[in-house]
Write an enzyme that holds these catalytic residues in place. Structure first.
Site, PDB file in Angstrom:
ATOM      1  N   HIS A  26       0.718  -1.256  -0.060  1.00  0.00           N
ATOM      2  CA  HIS A  26       0.044   0.155   0.085  1.00  0.00           C
ATOM      3  C   HIS A  26       0.889   1.143  -0.075  1.00  0.00           C
ATOM      4  CE1 HIS A  26       0.739   0.099   4.149  1.00  0.00           C
ATOM      5  NE2 HIS A  26       0.291   1.233   4.558  1.00  0.00           N
ATOM      6  N   ASP A  27       1.957   1.107   0.507  1.00  0.00           N
ATOM      7  CA  ASP A  27       2.980   2.281   0.590  1.00  0.00           C
ATOM      8  C   ASP A  27       4.012   2.343  -0.167  1.00  0.00           C
ATOM      9  OD1 ASP A  27       1.388   4.176   2.292  1.00  0.00           O
ATOM     10  OD2 ASP A  27       2.059   3.528   4.259  1.00  0.00           O
TER      11      ASP A  27
ATOM     12  N   LYS B 143       6.192   5.259  -1.484  1.00  0.00           N
ATOM     13  CA  LYS B 143       6.957   5.918  -0.450  1.00  0.00           C
ATOM     14  C   LYS B 143       8.488   5.862  -0.864  1.00  0.00           C
ATOM     15  CE  LYS B 143       3.971   6.607   3.889  1.00  0.00           C
ATOM     16  NZ  LYS B 143       3.679   6.320   4.774  1.00  0.00           N
TER      17      LYS B 143
ATOM     18  N   HIS C  78       2.481   9.852  -2.402  1.00  0.00           N
ATOM     19  CA  HIS C  78       2.764   8.413  -2.490  1.00  0.00           C
ATOM     20  C   HIS C  78       1.783   7.455  -2.997  1.00  0.00           C
ATOM     21  CE1 HIS C  78       0.972   8.294   1.527  1.00  0.00           C
ATOM     22  NE2 HIS C  78       0.707   6.764   1.246  1.00  0.00           N
TER      23      HIS C  78
ATOM     24  N   HIS D 244      -5.729   4.357  -0.392  1.00  0.00           N
ATOM     25  CA  HIS D 244      -6.155   4.102   1.074  1.00  0.00           C
ATOM     26  C   HIS D 244      -5.986   5.442   2.110  1.00  0.00           C
ATOM     27  CE1 HIS D 244      -1.580   4.409   0.295  1.00  0.00           C
ATOM     28  NE2 HIS D 244      -1.494   4.652   1.807  1.00  0.00           N
ATOM     29  N   HIS D 245      -5.840   6.659   1.571  1.00  0.00           N
ATOM     30  CA  HIS D 245      -6.004   7.734   2.425  1.00  0.00           C
ATOM     31  C   HIS D 245      -7.407   8.388   1.941  1.00  0.00           C
ATOM     32  CE1 HIS D 245      -2.124   7.414   4.317  1.00  0.00           C
ATOM     33  NE2 HIS D 245      -1.722   7.065   3.248  1.00  0.00           N
TER      34      HIS D 245
ATOM     35  N   ASP E  34      -4.622   0.493   8.275  1.00  0.00           N
ATOM     36  CA  ASP E  34      -3.495   1.337   8.025  1.00  0.00           C
ATOM     37  C   ASP E  34      -3.175   2.185   9.115  1.00  0.00           C
ATOM     38  OD1 ASP E  34      -1.420   2.622   6.887  1.00  0.00           O
ATOM     39  OD2 ASP E  34      -2.683   3.989   5.692  1.00  0.00           O
TER      40      ASP E  34
HETATM   41 FE   LIG Z   1      -0.217   5.438   2.980  1.00  0.00          FE
HETATM   42 FE   LIG Z   2       0.219   3.156   5.336  1.00  0.00          FE
END
Ligand SMILES: [Fe+2]
Ligand SMILES: [Fe+2]
Length: 354
Positions: free
Chosen positions: A223-224, A227, A252, A277-278, A306
């Site tokens: 998911h990240d 980054k 990201h 996801h944010h 998360d």
């Molecule tokens: Fe994230």
């Molecule tokens: Fe995350």
């Protein structure tokens, strides 16, 4: 050749030419392909040695049919890929008396056959909890580096990491996974591994299918991944971010989505979870400001886990929040219309059951 009355039958899923000749290891009286297992009378042998991919469900089904019906007094031994928990766990399910790393060596065979030197499966499972987290962290490192350099995505190592985490969380529980990850990993990898464990436990405890468990676990690992393009100084900054730093961090989800869409063969709901996801149900999230009707179930679950994972992280500047404190924050966010109340309740149930 040793007679079957005091000898080992070896079952393999490899082509027979590649299997050890009985001449090299006289204790192995006979080598048979796994496909023939149903037709062989196993009772005359003193032990069964299985060398087959234990992450393959067709192999497991074949082995179960024959081995579970066999007298427990006939020991069965399994060759496993070292540190590959999914195989160790399956060997255990199939009633393994002992395991040895693949490929078989003369010493390994002797260890298996000597009753005094058998390696305890329990010991092997315990010591592999940290090994699973280590392997997953390596797979993450490779994936992050691939995104950073815009090179190819190693889906096999991510899939294997995902399988082994499912086994680890399923066997030892979420608590042990979180403790192991907090003790051995830092920063973004710690976060990804914690979130993955929370997601896996959620999926297992609410009774999702194994396909959905594996989807959520993979989504957690990846998911990240975006980054990878954000400077570590910003990612690890202990204090509040400046507006300019936040703009950088907020890239990201899209960076991860664009990379995975171009380089990995992932289902659309995993890709959506990486991108969204944010997002919050009330439209206050990023990067697209989606509202409830535009946010799928898998994404909603990843969002909640998360946040729970982030609150449970231990950093140099903050201790890990306790489960009740973290759940209370999620419940406030759900009361404010940002998260789905039913899923937050389900996470509470999954965390408490763990
Ligand atoms: Fe994230
Ligand atoms: Fe995350």
């Amino acid at each position: 050749m040793t007679s079957p009355s005091d000898a080992v039958l070896m079952i393999t899923d490899s082509p027979l030419e590649a299997s050890p000749p009985a001449a090299r290891w006289p204790a192995i009286a006979r080598v048979e392909p796994l496909g023939e297992l149903g037709k062989i009378d196993l009772s005359p042998y003193t032990a069964i040695l299985v060398d087959a991919d234990l992450s393959n469900t067709a192999n497991i089904d074949r082995l179960k049919k024959s081995l579970l019906a066999l007298e427990r007094t006939i020991p069965r031994y399994f060759l496993v890929a070292e540190g590959r928990r999914v195989e160790i766990v399956q060997a255990n399910v199939l009633g393994a008396h002992a395991t040895e790393p693949r490929p078989l060596t003369a010493d390994g065979l002797e260890r298996l056959l000597s009753s005094t030197a058998r390696q305890s499966l329990k010991e092997m499972l315990d010591s592999s909890s940290a090994a699973v987290a280590q392997a997953a962290s390596r797979a993450l490192g490779t994936a992050f580096e691939a995104l950073r350099t815009n090179t190819s995505f190693d889906s096999a190592s991510v899939a294997e990491a995902s399988d082994t985490i499912v086994d680890s969380v399923g066997t030892d529980g979420l608590g042990q996974w979180l403790d192991t990850v907090r003790a051995h990993h830092q920063g973004t990898y710690q976060h990804c591994l914690l979130v993955t464990g929370v997601l896996t436990n959620f999926a297992q405890k609410v009774g999702m299918s194994s396909a959905d468990i594996s989807k959520l676990t993979t989504a957690g690992l990846l998911h990240d991944i975006g980054k990878a393009t954000i400077p570590v100084a910003i990612l690890e900054k202990p204090g509040k971010l400046t507006p300019a730093e936040f703009v950088q961090i907020a890239r990201h989800p899209l960076e991860g989505y664009d990379y995975l869409k171009a380089h990995a063969n992932l289902s659309t709901d995993i890709l959506a979870a990486v991108r969204s996801h944010h997002e919050y149900l009330d439209g206050s999230g990023y990067p697209d400001g989606l509202v409830a009707s535009q946010i799928g179930d898998l994404t909603r679950i990843v969002t909640i886990c998360d946040i729970y994972g982030a609150l449970s992280e231990r950093r140099a500047y903050k201790p890990a929040m306790s489960p009740p404190e973290a759940l209370a924050i999620l419940e406030d966010m759900s009361a404010a219309g940002k998260l789905e109340p039913a899923l937050v309740r389900a996470l509470r149930g999954a965390v408490e059951a763990a």
